[in-house]
Design an enzyme around this catalytic site. Sequence first.
Site, mmCIF file in Angstrom:
data_model
loop_
_atom_site.group_PDB
_atom_site.id
_atom_site.type_symbol
_atom_site.label_atom_id
_atom_site.label_comp_id
_atom_site.label_asym_id
_atom_site.label_seq_id
_atom_site.Cartn_x
_atom_site.Cartn_y
_atom_site.Cartn_z
ATOM 1 C CG ASP A 107 1.023 -6.465 -4.260
ATOM 2 O OD1 ASP A 107 0.606 -5.859 -3.268
ATOM 3 O OD2 ASP A 107 1.069 -5.983 -5.400
ATOM 4 C CG ASP A 209 -2.995 -3.005 -2.261
ATOM 5 O OD1 ASP A 209 -2.668 -2.463 -3.325
ATOM 6 O OD2 ASP A 209 -4.178 -3.141 -1.897
ATOM 7 C CD GLU A 266 -1.149 1.521 -3.879
ATOM 8 O OE1 GLU A 266 -1.629 1.829 -4.961
ATOM 9 O OE2 GLU A 266 -1.774 0.832 -3.035
ATOM 10 C CG HIS A 339 -0.713 -3.049 -10.961
ATOM 11 N ND1 HIS A 339 0.313 -2.773 -10.067
ATOM 12 C CD2 HIS A 339 -1.826 -3.087 -10.216
ATOM 13 C CE1 HIS A 339 -0.185 -2.653 -8.867
ATOM 14 N NE2 HIS A 339 -1.484 -2.853 -8.917
ATOM 15 C CG ASP A 340 -2.974 0.380 -9.582
ATOM 16 O OD1 ASP A 340 -3.668 -0.556 -10.016
ATOM 17 O OD2 ASP A 340 -2.550 0.438 -8.414
HETATM 18 C C1 NOJ Z 1 -3.870 -0.665 -5.144
HETATM 19 C C2 NOJ Z 1 -3.532 -1.688 -6.177
HETATM 20 O O1 NOJ Z 1 -2.333 -1.328 -6.810
HETATM 21 C C3 NOJ Z 1 -4.699 -1.741 -7.129
HETATM 22 O O2 NOJ Z 1 -4.430 -2.460 -8.290
HETATM 23 C C4 NOJ Z 1 -5.873 -2.303 -6.372
HETATM 24 O O3 NOJ Z 1 -7.025 -2.283 -7.194
HETATM 25 C C5 NOJ Z 1 -6.156 -1.490 -5.111
HETATM 26 N N1 NOJ Z 1 -4.974 -1.156 -4.371
HETATM 27 C C6 NOJ Z 1 -7.049 -2.266 -4.194
HETATM 28 O O4 NOJ Z 1 -6.325 -3.331 -3.633
#
Ligand code: NOJ
Length: 562
Positions: A107, A209, A266, A339-340
Amino acid sequence: MQDDLQERLDSLKWWQKTIVYEVYPKSFLDTAGNGTGTIAGIVQKLDYLASLGVGAIWITPIYRSPMKDNGYDVADYYALDPSFGTMDDMDELIAEAKKRNIRIVMDLVMNHTSDENAWFVESSSSKDNPKSDWYIWRDAKDDGSAPNNWRGIFGGPAWTWDETRQQYYLHTFADFQPDLNWECAEMRQELYRMARFWLDKGVGGFRIDAVTYIKKPEVFCDGTPDPMDGLFPIHDATANTEGILDLLQEFKAEVMDGTDAFAVAEANGVVPEELVNWVGNHGVFDMLFEFGHILVPQGGNENWYESDDWKLTQLKAALSASQRATRTNGWYPIYFENHDQARSVSMFLPDVSNKIAGAKMLATVLMTLRGTPFVYQGQELGYENVAWPAIDMYNDVSSHNQYKMALQAGKTEEEALAAVHAHSRDNARTPMQWDASENAGFTSATPWLPVHDDYATCNVMVEHGDKGSVLWWYRTLAKLRIELPILVVGDYTELMCEREDLYAFSRGCGAAQAVVIANFREAEVSYEAQLVQDMDLAISTHGDATPGVLRPLEAVVYLSRE
Ligand code: NOJ
């Protein structure tokens, strides 16, 4: 196999033909007895992951970090956090995975670092140090207030005052995550060098990210203040700023070109119509996670408490839009969880009582859409959301901020907590459930986040022994994708688009065709049996199937005859 099918299959890269599994390492398996997962824990479970047909494992950040955002606050890109293990453990993971034909995907957090990163410590030490413009610094307004009214994505002002430097720094996320300044060429080169360091170690790709925020507009204007807090969402001010793709082309040329590794970004805010500029021949990435379908249950709202009713036709339209956008150019990473996000059965099927059937139905859709399926840990077991009774039990920084914002907006504590139950990122972060022993076999210590109450029945060991389980279904689907290349290469066409009860689509290549029909209702539904006339049933979540009828939450795949 038909020639054209074989030809298409041969033209694909390795990561287009496989399944990617996302590991949230802190919650995967603790081999050190500290209550948090380790890299050695991932090594121990490689055979398990291989049994799911996985060809790549994306691990969320394991670099040295204060862990205030569980690794998305990187203190040192070249070192691993000691809680996860050592570089030797990492080398072993890469090597052991390779033996099983699995690549490790890192990541890359390149929009921001931790405020404990040595780069930031140096940058904040004065206005004229060598790294002074590696971050985004601005003077206070005359009255001492922040340069503008942007609100960070986790809530609160996007600017924080630094006493030493006597300036504000910008942070898209939390105050401990200062944004890097991508206008600084030297800083960019350092990021590329870091990415190459990991490629040299043999990793098979990167998940990048928060990429849409790296480029900031030239002028930092105030936005229309929200009456709730007088702030303006930073996303609306900075996402996809013109010129971002030029920066990313540089990343591609400096890091990715000439390797067989893949890059999946992402990219909140990129819409399907724009994908052509981001992925494929003219783009900068191999795949891109856009948020269209995942935001549908949130009613497209940034604030969790504003979540609204939604319809299946909206979800289908969002999925179809990205399928269409990557039809001839680029490739799509199919995901329902990460995970989000809340757990997919809870999010997409909130009113369904038979969650196991629901999880199998969703899995069928996930694994038969066109693209590379991304399975998030626990999804293959049919995990549901948790609903903890107090906000204090939640670890996730954004859950706390969303809770506060809901109260500020006049919601009751009960309503604010209900929004956290539905959307908290901790839903996805509870420990992996390996067996029915104490702490679900995740740790011998107290787990950093409570294990889900259902661990006695929902765990790898129990599901491994039950052919009706969600786990077995995932394994079955993984085999099916290998047996039926049409599911990998076939063109996607949505069918029965208006239906609010089922999702149907075909996958076609020349004379070969597969038809997938999934019933999102917990009731029997019917459709025109003609649709699957002269086709054979390849698979049904319910074993057998009757053309024209779907039992509650049944999903079927039919296949044209040779
Ligand atoms: C996206 C990530 O998936 C998330 O978990 C994170 O808190 C934010 N970006 C900040 O890096």
